[in-house]
Design a protein around this motif. Structure first.
Motif, PDB file in Angstrom:
ATOM      1  N   THR A  21      81.231  45.904  29.207  1.00 43.53           N
ATOM      2  CA  THR A  21      82.533  46.406  29.622  1.00 43.53           C
ATOM      3  C   THR A  21      82.354  47.411  30.751  1.00 43.53           C
ATOM      4  N   THR A  22      83.470  47.771  31.376  1.00 33.77           N
ATOM      5  CA  THR A  22      83.435  48.748  32.452  1.00 33.77           C
ATOM      6  C   THR A  22      83.865  50.097  31.889  1.00 33.77           C
ATOM      7  N   VAL A  23      83.129  51.132  32.238  1.00 32.91           N
ATOM      8  CA  VAL A  23      83.444  52.469  31.701  1.00 32.91           C
ATOM      9  C   VAL A  23      83.478  53.497  32.827  1.00 32.91           C
ATOM     10  N   GLU A  24      84.081  54.635  32.520  1.00 30.83           N
ATOM     11  CA  GLU A  24      84.071  55.779  33.449  1.00 30.83           C
ATOM     12  C   GLU A  24      82.786  56.569  33.218  1.00 30.83           C
ATOM     13  N   LYS A  25      82.436  57.357  34.223  1.00 32.17           N
ATOM     14  CA  LYS A  25      81.257  58.222  34.119  1.00 32.17           C
ATOM     15  C   LYS A  25      81.389  59.157  32.906  1.00 32.17           C
ATOM     16  N   SER A  26      82.627  59.591  32.618  1.00 28.78           N
ATOM     17  CA  SER A  26      82.829  60.523  31.501  1.00 28.78           C
ATOM     18  C   SER A  26      82.413  59.912  30.156  1.00 28.78           C
ATOM     19  N   PHE A  27      82.583  58.589  30.029  1.00 28.11           N
ATOM     20  CA  PHE A  27      82.166  57.914  28.793  1.00 28.11           C
ATOM     21  C   PHE A  27      80.642  57.993  28.656  1.00 28.11           C
ATOM     22  N   LEU A  28      79.949  57.760  29.779  1.00 30.70           N
ATOM     23  CA  LEU A  28      78.481  57.831  29.752  1.00 30.70           C
ATOM     24  C   LEU A  28      78.034  59.247  29.397  1.00 30.70           C
ATOM     25  N   ASP A  29      78.698  60.233  30.002  1.00 32.73           N
ATOM     26  CA  ASP A  29      78.347  61.639  29.726  1.00 32.73           C
ATOM     27  C   ASP A  29      78.527  61.947  28.248  1.00 32.73           C
ATOM     28  N   LYS A  30      79.628  61.470  27.701  1.00 32.65           N
ATOM     29  CA  LYS A  30      79.937  61.739  26.296  1.00 32.65           C
ATOM     30  C   LYS A  30      78.815  61.245  25.372  1.00 32.65           C
ATOM     31  N   TRP A  31      78.234  60.094  25.708  1.00 38.52           N
ATOM     32  CA  TRP A  31      77.193  59.529  24.841  1.00 38.52           C
ATOM     33  C   TRP A  31      75.783  59.795  25.371  1.00 38.52           C
ATOM     34  N   GLY A  32      75.685  60.682  26.341  1.00 34.37           N
ATOM     35  CA  GLY A  32      74.365  61.083  26.845  1.00 34.37           C
ATOM     36  C   GLY A  32      73.626  59.960  27.552  1.00 34.37           C
ATOM     37  N   LEU A  33      74.370  59.101  28.281  1.00 33.96           N
ATOM     38  CA  LEU A  33      73.728  57.981  28.974  1.00 33.96           C
ATOM     39  C   LEU A  33      73.713  58.223  30.476  1.00 33.96           C
ATOM     40  N   LYS A  34      72.653  57.699  31.141  1.00 31.67           N
ATOM     41  CA  LYS A  34      72.590  57.815  32.599  1.00 31.67           C
ATOM     42  C   LYS A  34      73.271  56.603  33.216  1.00 31.67           C
ATOM     43  N   GLU A  35      73.634  56.731  34.505  1.00 34.29           N
ATOM     44  CA  GLU A  35      74.381  55.651  35.179  1.00 34.29           C
ATOM     45  C   GLU A  35      73.595  54.350  35.297  1.00 34.29           C
ATOM     46  N   ASN A  36      72.289  54.477  35.524  1.00 34.87           N
ATOM     47  CA  ASN A  36      71.472  53.296  35.768  1.00 34.87           C
ATOM     48  C   ASN A  36      70.217  53.402  34.926  1.00 34.87           C
ATOM     49  N   THR A 129      78.708  49.937  40.855  1.00 30.09           N
ATOM     50  CA  THR A 129      77.679  48.899  40.983  1.00 30.09           C
ATOM     51  C   THR A 129      76.491  49.192  40.068  1.00 30.09           C
ATOM     52  N   HIS A 130      76.573  50.252  39.266  1.00 31.19           N
ATOM     53  CA  HIS A 130      75.489  50.573  38.335  1.00 31.19           C
ATOM     54  C   HIS A 130      75.782  50.008  36.956  1.00 31.19           C
ATOM     55  N   ARG A 131      74.748  49.986  36.141  1.00 32.45           N
ATOM     56  CA  ARG A 131      74.974  49.596  34.755  1.00 32.45           C
ATOM     57  C   ARG A 131      73.999  50.356  33.858  1.00 32.45           C
ATOM     58  N   SER A 132      74.516  50.794  32.733  1.00 26.21           N
ATOM     59  CA  SER A 132      73.705  51.531  31.779  1.00 26.21           C
ATOM     60  C   SER A 132      73.566  50.662  30.540  1.00 26.21           C
ATOM     61  N   LEU A 133      72.324  50.456  30.099  1.00 27.25           N
ATOM     62  CA  LEU A 133      72.082  49.585  28.951  1.00 27.25           C
ATOM     63  C   LEU A 133      71.634  50.413  27.759  1.00 27.25           C
ATOM     64  N   CYS A 134      72.239  50.154  26.627  1.00 26.57           N
ATOM     65  CA  CYS A 134      71.860  50.871  25.414  1.00 26.57           C
ATOM     66  C   CYS A 134      71.685  49.822  24.323  1.00 26.57           C
ATOM     67  N   ALA A 135      70.430  49.539  23.974  1.00 27.24           N
ATOM     68  CA  ALA A 135      70.140  48.435  23.055  1.00 27.24           C
ATOM     69  C   ALA A 135      70.042  48.913  21.618  1.00 27.24           C
ATOM     70  N   HIS A 136      70.731  48.180  20.736  1.00 23.60           N
ATOM     71  CA  HIS A 136      70.630  48.415  19.295  1.00 23.60           C
ATOM     72  C   HIS A 136      69.891  47.202  18.742  1.00 23.60           C
ATOM     73  N   LEU A 137      68.575  47.342  18.536  1.00 26.39           N
ATOM     74  CA  LEU A 137      67.736  46.170  18.266  1.00 26.39           C
ATOM     75  C   LEU A 137      68.015  45.508  16.922  1.00 26.39           C
ATOM     76  N   ALA A 138      68.306  46.289  15.911  1.00 24.82           N
ATOM     77  CA  ALA A 138      68.622  45.770  14.569  1.00 24.82           C
ATOM     78  C   ALA A 138      67.621  44.670  14.155  1.00 24.82           C
TER      79      ALA A 138
END
Ligand code: AP5
Ligand code: NA
Length: 342
Positions: A21-36, A129-138
């Protein structure tokens, strides 16, 4: 089992369903994620997945780095079952979806199915044009070496000639990687590895270093090259220099190591032994770029589709770039229905 096609390629990695999905930078900040970036999620991200599926319009796309590459290789080869995939999924809808999409693409999937843990997912959060990946391997994280010891899989391994494992899989099951890599070295086959993400070199360098002597072809991008250099204590981030040093690291077999580093629109750097070659990339126009998610995986898929046919390095790089560009023109790591590559 019927014999496998000639020069079969085995891939091993985490089969993940991407939640894009597409998110705002603030969403990434909230979850401690970097842009790329690409990271593994921890418990604090559980609520993020809930929020994503509840409040956002999300797309479910088959992912998992090596599985992406194999799907792309099959698309180019246009001849089913040239590739076999090992990895672990849960016994659920997501696992079934992944299997059906992979089979549809022509990949011979041989999943280890975990009855109690859910199929892994990866949040693919696009921002500009960036994407942040957060994998939940389960379930992907529960892969065990036993799966490779099964008689039918032993036969597949014996017949295969090429192996592709991602650095991502080092967080899951290094003994399984060493098994394939040692087998490959012993029988003079070809073992290929991707550095996958900076965090692998940063936090799993010991395990990575055990595998490197068995690696015939090493893939990565410029950030991964820099992280690999730093972990080795090399005081350079020059991609060419890192590639030369990586190629020169100790190696079990006498075949020279090939190092292939991509750097987005900049030239692909290839080192074979001590020879450096730069392959320029045809730049895409800004309006042609949909998202670069999966570009690296597609590059490897295109590269290997030619390499396993014994085509040279130049043909392999050309096809890798072609495949990457086709994927950049679409969302996620998806290919157009018809492959026009010859
Ligand atoms: P992601 O990291 O997005 O995919 P990737 O294939 O690595 O794509 P990148 O955008 O990082 O590309 P790159 O930097 O490697 O390549 P480069 O830009 O140099 O990951 C996607 C998948 O990873 C997801 O499906 C997810 O499931 C999976 N994943 C995440 N965590 C995981 C985990 N723990 N385990 C397993 N799977 C996991 O580009 C390569 C080539 O593209 C270039 O050489 C060039 O030919 C071409 N190219 C790039 N940019 C341009 C441009 N502007 N113009 C023309 N050509 C271009
Ligand atoms: Na990558």
């Amino acid at each position: 089992m019927s014999p496998l096609p000639e020069n079969t390629l085995i891939g091993m990695c985490n089969p993940l369903l991407d939640i894009q999905t597409t998110v705002e930078k603030s969403f990434l900040d909230k979850w401690g994620l970097k842009e790329n970036d690409a990271i593994l999620c921890d418990d604090k991200h559980n609520d993020m997945f809930t929020e994503l599926t509840r409040d956002f319009s999300v797309e479910y796309i088959p992912g998992g780095a090596a599985q992406n590459s194999l799907r792309v290789a099959q698309w180019i080869l246009n001849n089913p079952n040239r590739t076999v995939f090992f990895g672990a999924v849960g016994k659920d809808q997501y696992g079934e979806l992944l299997a059906s999409k992979a089979k549809e693409a022509g990949v011979n999937v041989q999943y280890q199915v975990n009855e109690t843990v859910k199929t892994g997912t990866c949040a693919a959060l696009i921002n500009g044009t960036h994407r942040s990946l957060c994998a939940h391997l389960a379930a992907a994280n529960t892969f065990t070496q036993d799966h490779l010891q099964k008689e039918e899989n032993q036969k597949i391994i014996e017949q295969a000639k090429y192996f592709y494992v991602t650095g991502f899989f080092i967080t899951v099951c290094p003994p399984a990687i060493l098994q394939l890599a040692s087998h490959s070295a012993e029988f003079n086959k070809t073992f290929t590895l991707n550095l996958s993400a900076p965090f692998i070199s940063q936090f799993f360098f010991d395990k990575l270093s055990e595998i490197i002597p068995l690696v015939d072809v090493l893939f990565g991008n410029e950030d991964e090259a820099a992280a690999f250099a730093k972990a080795n204590g090399w005081e350079t981030t020059c991609v060419k220099e890192v590639a030369l040093k990586a190629a020169a690291l100790p190696k079990k077999s006498s075949k020279p190591r090939l190092v292939v580093f991509t750097q987005g629109p900049e030239p692909v750097i290839v080192v074979e032994g001590d020879k450096v070659t730069e392959f320029p990339v045809t730049r895409l126009e800004k309006e042609e770029i949909v998202d670069t998610n999966g570009a690296g995986d597609a590059f490897v898929g295109g590269f290997l589709s030619q390499f396993i046919q014994g085509k040279g390095i130049e043909a392999s790089v050309t096809c890798g770039s072609y495949a990457a560009q086709e994927i950049i023109k679409k969302h996620g790591c998806t290919v157009p229905s018809v492959c026009k590559y010859h």
